[in-house]
Enzyme design. Structure first.
Site, PDB file in Angstrom:
ATOM      1  N   CYS A  39       0.807  -1.213   0.000  1.00  0.00           N
ATOM      2  CA  CYS A  39       0.000   0.000   0.000  1.00  0.00           C
ATOM      3  C   CYS A  39       0.839   1.261   0.000  1.00  0.00           C
ATOM      4  CB  CYS A  39      -0.857   0.044   1.264  1.00  0.00           C
ATOM      5  SG  CYS A  39      -2.209  -1.121   1.278  1.00  0.00           S
ATOM      6  N   CYS A  43      -3.136   4.943   2.323  1.00  0.00           N
ATOM      7  CA  CYS A  43      -4.231   3.986   2.070  1.00  0.00           C
ATOM      8  C   CYS A  43      -5.417   4.209   3.009  1.00  0.00           C
ATOM      9  CB  CYS A  43      -3.724   2.562   2.234  1.00  0.00           C
ATOM     10  SG  CYS A  43      -4.969   1.344   1.762  1.00  0.00           S
ATOM     11  N   CYS A  70      -2.314  -2.915  -3.754  1.00  0.00           N
ATOM     12  CA  CYS A  70      -3.640  -2.729  -3.165  1.00  0.00           C
ATOM     13  C   CYS A  70      -4.577  -2.138  -4.220  1.00  0.00           C
ATOM     14  CB  CYS A  70      -3.520  -1.768  -1.989  1.00  0.00           C
ATOM     15  SG  CYS A  70      -5.080  -1.317  -1.230  1.00  0.00           S
ATOM     16  N   CYS A  73      -5.770   1.799  -2.561  1.00  0.00           N
ATOM     17  CA  CYS A  73      -4.940   3.012  -2.626  1.00  0.00           C
ATOM     18  C   CYS A  73      -4.147   3.115  -3.923  1.00  0.00           C
ATOM     19  CB  CYS A  73      -4.014   3.096  -1.419  1.00  0.00           C
ATOM     20  SG  CYS A  73      -2.821   1.744  -1.290  1.00  0.00           S
TER      21      CYS A  73
HETATM   22 ZN   LIG Z   1      -3.896   0.195   0.181  1.00  0.00          ZN
END
Ligand SMILES: [Zn+2]
Length: 208
Positions: A39, A43, A70, A73
């Site tokens: 991330c 995030c 991810c 994000c």
């Molecule tokens: Zn994330």
């Protein structure tokens, strides 16, 4: 000189991560050991426990360690990594060439090193030290990142995205995408539409 160390200072990274400090966006990425997802510091997902988190200077380094980006994000949308500024002119020039597709059209790392006036060995060492990944790994990450951004922000056909992102063929594009996201690019586009339409109902949806 400070930048690189800052990005890898575990305590500072962790404070920035837990605080979702936007000033650190692009300076490091955090990988969650339990989910194998990485991330940005910003995030929106509830931060994982610190003992389950490791830090990487670049997205390429996180992927090399087996983490997936991810979907919340979107690490591919992080700003350019200031940590690399401390890496000096050779790495900066190498990055610009990679960004322009130098390693996408069949050219070798040896050719890249020659264009920069250094040995391939030295270039690889610089990359591993400052980016945690080889020039080829950085180029591969950037290709998938460019493609992911086009999947997210355009309605372009997948074949057009593959070539625009620097893949030599659709087959390679699909293979690289599947290896990283565990699903074909078209599934990701459908998932994004579904998420967008259900976001108001599920404000606390977690990692997928
Ligand atoms: Zn994330």
């Amino acid at each position: 000189m400070v930048d690189e160390r800052l990005a890898l200072d575990r305590r500072r990274c962790d404070r920035a991560r837990v605080a979702r400090d936007a000033r650190y966006d692009g300076r490091f990425f955090s990988g969650v050991l339990t989910t194998r997802i990485y991330c940005r510091p910003t995030c929106p997902v509830k931060p994982a426990k610190s003992r389950n988190v490791v830090f990487f200077p670049t997205a390429a380094a996180a992927e090399r360690a087996g983490f997936r980006p991810c979907l919340r994000c979107r690490p591919e949308a992080a700003p350019g990594t200031p940590a690399w500024r401390g890496a000096g002119a050779t790495v900066s020039r190498a990055l610009r060439l990679i960004e322009r597709g130098f390693l996408d059209d069949g050219k070798s790392v040896e050719a890249l090193a020659e264009a920069l006036g250094v040995t391939p060995c030295h270039l690889r060492r610089l990359f591993v030290r400052h980016a945690g990944a080889s020039p080829r790994a950085v180029a591969a990450t950037r290709r998938v990142q460019r493609a992911k951004t086009l999947v997210d922000t355009t309605a372009l056909a997948m074949w057009a995205i593959a070539f625009a992102a620097g893949f030599g063929s659709i087959r390679r594009f699909n293979a690289a995408f599947r290896a990283l996201y565990r699903r074909p690019p078209s599934a990701l586009r459908r998932a994004r539409r579904a998420t967008a339409s259900s976001r108001s109902r599920r404000p606390h949806a977690s990692h997928r």
